[in-house]
Design a protein around this motif. Structure first.
Motif, PDB file in Angstrom:
ATOM      1  N   GLN A  67      -6.057  21.894  30.545  1.00 45.18           N
ATOM      2  CA  GLN A  67      -5.440  20.883  29.689  1.00 45.18           C
ATOM      3  C   GLN A  67      -4.856  21.508  28.423  1.00 45.18           C
ATOM      4  O   GLN A  67      -4.211  20.837  27.623  1.00 45.18           O
ATOM      5  CB  GLN A  67      -6.482  19.832  29.289  1.00 45.18           C
ATOM      6  CG  GLN A  67      -7.082  19.046  30.432  1.00 45.18           C
ATOM      7  CD  GLN A  67      -6.129  18.032  31.026  1.00 45.18           C
ATOM      8  OE1 GLN A  67      -5.394  17.369  30.311  1.00 45.18           O
ATOM      9  NE2 GLN A  67      -6.134  17.922  32.350  1.00 45.18           N
ATOM     10  N   GLY A  68      -5.110  22.806  28.238  1.00 40.39           N
ATOM     11  CA  GLY A  68      -4.613  23.497  27.058  1.00 40.39           C
ATOM     12  C   GLY A  68      -5.601  23.551  25.914  1.00 40.39           C
ATOM     13  O   GLY A  68      -5.251  23.976  24.810  1.00 40.39           O
ATOM     14  N   ASP A  69      -6.852  23.148  26.160  1.00 38.65           N
ATOM     15  CA  ASP A  69      -7.863  23.159  25.107  1.00 38.65           C
ATOM     16  C   ASP A  69      -8.521  24.529  25.011  1.00 38.65           C
ATOM     17  O   ASP A  69      -8.584  25.283  25.987  1.00 38.65           O
ATOM     18  CB  ASP A  69      -8.932  22.100  25.388  1.00 38.65           C
ATOM     19  CG  ASP A  69      -8.380  20.687  25.341  1.00 38.65           C
ATOM     20  OD1 ASP A  69      -7.832  20.313  24.298  1.00 38.65           O
ATOM     21  OD2 ASP A  69      -8.485  19.967  26.348  1.00 38.65           O
ATOM     22  N   GLY A 108     -10.416  28.074  16.414  1.00 39.67           N
ATOM     23  CA  GLY A 108      -9.413  27.264  17.096  1.00 39.67           C
ATOM     24  C   GLY A 108      -9.997  26.347  18.145  1.00 39.67           C
ATOM     25  O   GLY A 108      -9.259  25.609  18.808  1.00 39.67           O
ATOM     26  N   THR A 109     -11.299  26.367  18.320  1.00 42.45           N
ATOM     27  CA  THR A 109     -11.940  25.556  19.356  1.00 42.45           C
ATOM     28  C   THR A 109     -11.786  24.069  19.054  1.00 42.45           C
ATOM     29  O   THR A 109     -12.062  23.619  17.949  1.00 42.45           O
ATOM     30  CB  THR A 109     -13.429  25.918  19.461  1.00 42.45           C
ATOM     31  OG1 THR A 109     -13.549  27.294  19.818  1.00 42.45           O
ATOM     32  CG2 THR A 109     -14.119  25.058  20.507  1.00 42.45           C
ATOM     33  N   ASN A 110     -11.351  23.316  20.057  1.00 38.26           N
ATOM     34  CA  ASN A 110     -11.254  21.869  19.878  1.00 38.26           C
ATOM     35  C   ASN A 110     -12.120  21.085  20.850  1.00 38.26           C
ATOM     36  O   ASN A 110     -12.193  19.866  20.787  1.00 38.26           O
ATOM     37  CB  ASN A 110      -9.796  21.402  19.975  1.00 38.26           C
ATOM     38  CG  ASN A 110      -9.154  21.790  21.292  1.00 38.26           C
ATOM     39  OD1 ASN A 110      -9.746  22.503  22.104  1.00 38.26           O
ATOM     40  ND2 ASN A 110      -7.938  21.334  21.519  1.00 38.26           N
ATOM     41  N   VAL A 111     -12.813  21.791  21.765  1.00 40.05           N
ATOM     42  CA  VAL A 111     -13.777  21.158  22.667  1.00 40.05           C
ATOM     43  C   VAL A 111     -15.014  22.040  22.731  1.00 40.05           C
ATOM     44  O   VAL A 111     -14.899  23.251  22.954  1.00 40.05           O
ATOM     45  CB  VAL A 111     -13.193  20.967  24.091  1.00 40.05           C
ATOM     46  CG1 VAL A 111     -14.266  20.415  25.027  1.00 40.05           C
ATOM     47  CG2 VAL A 111     -11.996  20.034  24.081  1.00 40.05           C
ATOM     48  N   ILE A 112     -16.181  21.457  22.508  1.00 39.56           N
ATOM     49  CA  ILE A 112     -17.431  22.202  22.616  1.00 39.56           C
ATOM     50  C   ILE A 112     -18.327  21.527  23.645  1.00 39.56           C
ATOM     51  O   ILE A 112     -18.661  20.351  23.520  1.00 39.56           O
ATOM     52  CB  ILE A 112     -18.170  22.286  21.269  1.00 39.56           C
ATOM     53  CG1 ILE A 112     -17.393  23.144  20.274  1.00 39.56           C
ATOM     54  CG2 ILE A 112     -19.575  22.864  21.453  1.00 39.56           C
ATOM     55  CD1 ILE A 112     -18.072  23.282  18.925  1.00 39.56           C
TER      56      ILE A 112
END
Length: 886
Positions: A618-620, A320-324
């Motif tokens: 931010q919900g990320d 579910g990761t959307n920022v690395i």
């Protein structure tokens, strides 16, 4: 060359002063200070207890509901049901406990850095003491290869370079001097300081210990690691939210049933038994177990790909990761200095050093005239780099064994790749003298005897080296200076080279006897890892934002980001740690700038935590990769910490949730894909379990409201939930990969695990199965005249079969019924065979038949059971044809 020791610029905590820089502390004074300031060791953080891990396994809403149902069962005398529910709770808890037990110590690796002995000046003699016995005011004696045991101010230095990459993230070793740095200087630029946990690569020094233990930079990071709190993983949060929905459904249905039954004058005990049955029916007892097994199966898959998952739910979290956030050094780059850019005789070259099948390095010209690399000028530049050099490579063609300063090693690798036989070169050129590099001259020079001639080679800063050279036109020198500045601005570390060959023996100051001949410039860079470009492209395609966060130089960071396609070739936005200090994260402008930026340089560990916190708010769902000590707090703070196993420190590995044993960024993409598959499988089996459980609720509730008896008993419902529901759900949970999942953006982390469309399908599936099963029950009682016990038996087997066959309704999208990911899943067929055998056992083995209060079924009953099981599948498939799932 040594710098003059200075005392007046040393600022120590408590204004400590040693009595004599020549003799150091006395043993007595050292003991007093150790008693006053404590040992030079990091505070030990108490690891998570076994009981804490075990408690986490049972601390969920679903478990609480089951426990309440067990208590009520004991209270009304149904001890068998009570013990059965407790057994389900214990099995689930032990499964999760065993799989998470090995991840309870996160700080032990930091303490391992304290075991190195240290050499100090005490009582006028150099002594070796355990590093934890160092105290403030001690004078350290340091040489190449030493691990620095405490933070210290440099007193004397000789050609000292220190590898600080684990602490600062900068790949190029830091050259140290006694020149004082300002208080607000970034960690990587404090050239007069040494830091605990870093390693000396070249030279020697004396330094005054000013910080020990927890007050060191390493200690501050250790404190941040211990203070960085893990939040509940997205899957844990979603399952908990789902459990809260189920508890309200359970309470609502049970309360309504009790009120209606009480008004009708039904027996209280019977009402309570039915309410318990509803509670058991509403809770998918196998959901936690299936989720645990699905995640564990994903762990095994990833382990085969050299990805070690320490925390069970981390597999799904990565999906579910959307920022690395990724470190640069060792993650996007090789953490190995190489020659990249050359300027020879007015010509510019960009080269690449590739490794062939035999392990030897091959020089390839990317930019520039290929023919000129065979020119005498090009050969001379390579020769000077190999001669003015104290590093060593092994005698074989491979360059894997190396010793010395990384820049000098890079020059030897480049010289060998350009065709120079290093063994023959050093045999022909016999060193006569050396002028060592110092912060004053900023150069290194060697004098070699070759035949009857003398060869002088020089390397160093372009300003100093070019000043010693003969120029036909002053503009030519200015041009070289400008090019050197441009290379530095492009993220390269530059060295200039010059030489002179003469038949007369030079004097002691041989670099100044006569003017030298300028040979050229070399730019060094930590090269990017080859597989990173493809992996980053896959991340972009999957809708994952990748952000570089490093302690390295801004220009270097920007160049690497462009080389690996992290950013576009025209993008220039880089935010430094110093700029971040003035950021107001509540400001819309600063927030937009943060979101737009993909490269952050000269960032310290505390700022990494702030950045992760910003995106999490931010919900990320934030992933963090890293390999250094400086990455440990951020690895722990992030939703999913990913450490590099080969080049990474033990500290980073212990703080992370996952460790990549091959240090391959491509493994991150693989793990993301696996995480997405697991989440989709979990969503799929939850839909399966809830539709099955809701059918049980409807069967019990509708039968109660219609006053047609009790078609299912509590223990029968529990048996269906933990046997005939769980095995097909397990098979769904370990389904094969779905490559299409990486072609779409990650799911919205703010959305629940089940969408409204999922709930509509669940209710529809449950109603179809309920109508089919109750229809058979009504027909058996009213048309065939069967007894309530026989009707109960038919209902039990009819609902079991309907739920087993319901698994074939769970395939995705518009795939064909006879060819989809469900029918191709061998585990599905194994689960069906097993469950059907168990159903036969419950009817033909008296012990099980008695416990479940069942009657022996005949051929007519079997026909009704088959009809009740097959009809829902036919109806659901007909509806899917008319209204296909997208």
């Amino acid at each position: 060359m040594s710098a003059t020791p200075r005392q007046n610029s040393i600022e120590e905590p408590g204004k400590l002063a040693i009595t004599d820089l020549k003799t150091g502390l006395s043993s007595q004074e050292a003991a007093l200070r150790t008693e006053q300031f404590g040992l030079n060791e990091l505070e030990q953080v108490k690891p998570e207890s076994i009981w804490s891990i075990l408690l986490r396994q049972v601390n969920s809403v679903i478990v609480w509901i089951l426990a309440a149902a067990a208590i009520v069962s004991f209270f009304i005398g149904d001890t068998l049901e009570g013990f059965a529910v407790i057994a389900v709770i214990l099995i689930n808890a032990m499964t999760g406990f065993i799989l998470e037990y090995n991840a309870r110590q996160s700080m032990e690796a930091l303490r391992k850095l304290d075991t190195t002995p240290a050499r100090v000046l005490r009582d006028g003699k150099i002594k070796e003491v355990p590093s934890d016995q160092l105290t403030m005011g001690d004078i350290l004696i340091l040489e190449a290869g030493d691990l620095i045991p405490a933070d210290a101010r440099i007193l004397e230095v000789n050609q000292l370079t220190v590898d600080e990459s684990a602490l600062t993230g900068e790949s190029v070793p830091s050259q140290k001097s006694t020149d004082p740095s300002a208080e607000d200087t970034p960690l990587g630029d404090r050239h007069d300081w040494l830091f605990k946990g870093t390693a000396i690569t070249n030279g020697n020094a004396k330094a005054l210990v000013t910080k020990i233990g927890q007050s060191t930079e390493l200690g501050k990071i250790a404190t941040m690691v211990s203070e960085a709190k893990r939040t509940a993983t997205p899957l844990e949060a979603k399952l908990d939210a789902l459990g809260k929905v189920l508890i309200w459904v359970t309470l609502g249905m049970a309360t309504l049933f009790l009120i209606v039954g009480f008004l009708r004058g039904q027996e209280i005990k019977q009402l309570i038994e039915t309410a318990v049955a509803l509670a058991i029916a509403a809770i998918p007892e196998g959901m936690s177990v299936v989720a645990t097994v699905a995640l564990a199966y994903g762990m095994l898959r990833l382990a085969e790909k050299k990805v070690i998952v320490k925390r069970l739910s981390a597999v799904e979290t990565l999906g579910g990761t959307n920022v690395i956030f990724t470190d640069k050094t060792g993650t996007l780059t090789q953490n190995k200095i190489e020659v990249q850019t050359l300027r020879v005789a007015g010509n510019d070259f960009t080269i690449r050093l590739d490794t062939n099948n035999e392990g030897a390095r091959k020089l390839e010209v990317i930019k520039g005239d290929q023919e000129l690399i065979h020119s005498p000028d090009f050969e001379m530049l390579s020769r000077i780099g190999a001669l003015v050099n104290n590093a060593q490579l092994d005698s074989k063609k491979s360059d894997r064994k190396e010793l010395g300063d990384p820049v000098e090693v890079a020059l030897l690798v480049y010289a060998r790749a350009s065709g120079i036989d290093l063994h023959k070169l050093h045999k022909d050129y016999k060193r006569q003298a050396e002028q060592a590099f110092s912060s004053d001259t900023r150069m290194m020079a060697t004098l070699d005897l070759v035949g009857t001639d003398y060869f002088i080679g020089v390397k160093g800063a372009v300003e100093e080296v070019s000043a010693l050279c003969n120029w036909d036109n002053p503009e030519d020198r200015n041009r070289e200076l400008e090019i050197s500045e441009a290379m530095a601005a492009d993220g390269l570390r530059t060295l200039a080279f010059a030489y002179r060959q003469t038949d007369r023996k030079p004097g002691e100051n041989f670099t100044n006897d006569e003017k030298l001949t300028y040979a050229g410039l070399i730019g060094f860079l930590d090269p990017p890892r080859k597989e990173v470009i493809k992996s980053l492209n896959a991340c972009h395609e999957a809708g994952i934002k990748v952000i570089m966060v490093t302690g390295d130089h801004p220009a270097t960071s920007l160049k690497i980001a462009k080389q690996v396609n992290l950013i576009g070739p025209e993008e220039q936005l880089v935010i430094t740690g110093k700029e971040l200090e003035s950021f107001d994260f509540s400001s819309a402008d600063d927030q937009n700038k943060m979101i737009q930026c993909h490269v952050f340089a000269r960032v310290n560990p505390a700022q990494k935590l702030d950045m992760i916190d910003f995106y999490q708010k931010q919900g990320d769902i934030v992933g963090m990769t890293g390999d250094g000590v400086n990455d440990a707090p951020a690895l722990k703070k992030s939703d999913i910490g990913i450490a590099m196993g080969l080049r990474g420190t033990a500290v980073a590995a212990e703080a992370a949730d996952m460790v990549l044993k091959d240090d391959s960024f491509a493994s991150i993409v693989l793990a993301i894909e696996q995480g997405r598959v697991i989440f989709e499988n979990i969503r799929k089996f939850i839909v399966f379990l809830l539709s099955c459980n809701m059918s049980e609720i409807f069967v019990v509730t509708f039968a109660g409201f219609l006053n047609v008896g009790s078609p299912l008993l509590p223990l029968q419902i529990l048996f269906i939930n933990i046997i005939t529901d769980v095995f097909p759900a397990l098979a769904l949970g370990v389904g094969k990969d779905n490559k299409k999942l990486m072609k779409s953006p990650p799911r919205d982390p703010k959305q629940p695990i089940l969408q409204m469309a999922d709930w509509k399908r669940i209710v529809f599936y449950a109603l179809v199965m309920t109508i089919s099963v109750l229809g058979v029950y009504w027909y058996a009682i009213n048309q065939l005249g069967l007894s309530p016990e026989e009707g109960n038996t038919i209902t039990f087997y009819a609902l079991s079969l309907a739920q087993l066959l319901h698994v074939f309704n769970l395939y995705s999208g518009k795939l064909r019924f006879f060819s989809n990911e469900v029918t191709r899943n061998k585990f599905i067929w194994m689960a069906l065979v097993l469950c059907i055998l168990i159903m036969f056992a419950t009817n033909y083995i008296p012990f099980f038949r008695q416990i479940l209060s069942l009657q022996i079924i005949d051929i007519n009953s079997l026909k009704l059971i088959l009809a009740a099981g097959i009809v829902p599948v036919l109806v659901i498939q007909a509806v899917r044809i008319l209204y296909p799932i997208k």
